[in-house]
Design an enzyme around this catalytic site. Structure first.
Site, PDB file in Angstrom:
ATOM      1  CG  LEU A 151      -1.879  -1.240   1.235  1.00 40.09           C
ATOM      2  CD1 LEU A 151      -2.696  -1.246   2.503  1.00 40.09           C
ATOM      3  CD2 LEU A 151      -2.788  -1.285   0.027  1.00 40.09           C
TER       4      LEU A 151
ATOM      5  CB  VAL B  48      -1.754   8.398   5.737  1.00 40.50           C
ATOM      6  CG1 VAL B  48      -3.127   8.946   6.118  1.00 40.50           C
ATOM      7  CG2 VAL B  48      -1.230   9.085   4.481  1.00 40.50           C
TER       8      VAL B  48
ATOM      9  CG  HIS C 263      -2.509  -7.585  -0.239  1.00 41.18           C
ATOM     10  ND1 HIS C 263      -3.740  -6.971  -0.326  1.00 41.18           N
ATOM     11  CD2 HIS C 263      -2.355  -8.296  -1.387  1.00 41.18           C
ATOM     12  CE1 HIS C 263      -4.303  -7.290  -1.476  1.00 41.18           C
ATOM     13  NE2 HIS C 263      -3.483  -8.095  -2.137  1.00 41.18           N
TER      14      HIS C 263
ATOM     15  CG  HIS D  17      -4.056 -12.783  -4.471  1.00 39.27           C
ATOM     16  ND1 HIS D  17      -3.898 -12.771  -3.102  1.00 39.27           N
ATOM     17  CD2 HIS D  17      -4.071 -11.501  -4.871  1.00 39.27           C
ATOM     18  CE1 HIS D  17      -3.827 -11.519  -2.699  1.00 39.27           C
ATOM     19  NE2 HIS D  17      -3.927 -10.728  -3.745  1.00 39.27           N
ATOM     20  CG  ASP D  18      -0.936 -10.041  -5.000  1.00 40.04           C
ATOM     21  OD1 ASP D  18      -1.444 -10.138  -6.133  1.00 40.04           O
ATOM     22  OD2 ASP D  18      -1.214  -9.115  -4.218  1.00 40.04           O
TER      23      ASP D  18
ATOM     24  CG  HIS E 276       0.560 -10.069 -10.576  1.00 39.26           C
ATOM     25  ND1 HIS E 276      -0.350  -9.144 -11.036  1.00 39.26           N
ATOM     26  CD2 HIS E 276      -0.026 -10.677  -9.525  1.00 39.26           C
ATOM     27  CE1 HIS E 276      -1.433  -9.193 -10.292  1.00 39.26           C
ATOM     28  NE2 HIS E 276      -1.270 -10.121  -9.368  1.00 39.26           N
TER      29      HIS E 276
END
Length: 107
Positions: A4, A10, A21, A60-61, A89
């Protein structure tokens, strides 16, 4: 590697790594498929199906390169101008899983 980007600037307590993630996607995918299993029995979702959905969320990543979007959008096409725009990817994720599976078969 941060999934992210500058999120932690922030929200100082936030942790946005690719690992976090993937764990989050694993968790939420499991909750969704288990909810469907419980509330829509006509779908005949098995425990094995639930496990497959969770593992898909976790993996998935896998194929993301270092620096994620920078790697995919700028570096891959620059290194391989002929095929770089077609690289995804998700394809690399499948290749990694295939390699793990094939390596495990030989043990």
């Amino acid at each position: 590697m941060l999934q992210l980007g500058t999120l932690h600037y922030v929200y100082p307590g936030a942790n946005g790594t690719r690992f976090d993630h993937s764990l989050g996607v694993y968790h939420l995918a499991g909750k969704v498929v288990k909810f469907l299993k419980e509330h829509q029995p006509e779908l005949n979702i098995s425990e094995e199906d639930c496990l497959c959905v969770e593992l898909a969320g976790l993996c998935h990543d896998l194929g993301h390169g270092p620096f994620s979007n920078f790697f995919e959008k700028l570096l891959v096409p620059a290194l391989n101008p002929n095929n770089g725009r077609r690289w995804k990817h998700t394809d690399t994720s499948l290749q990694i899983l295939d390699l793990i599976y094939k390596t495990d078969e030989h043990k």
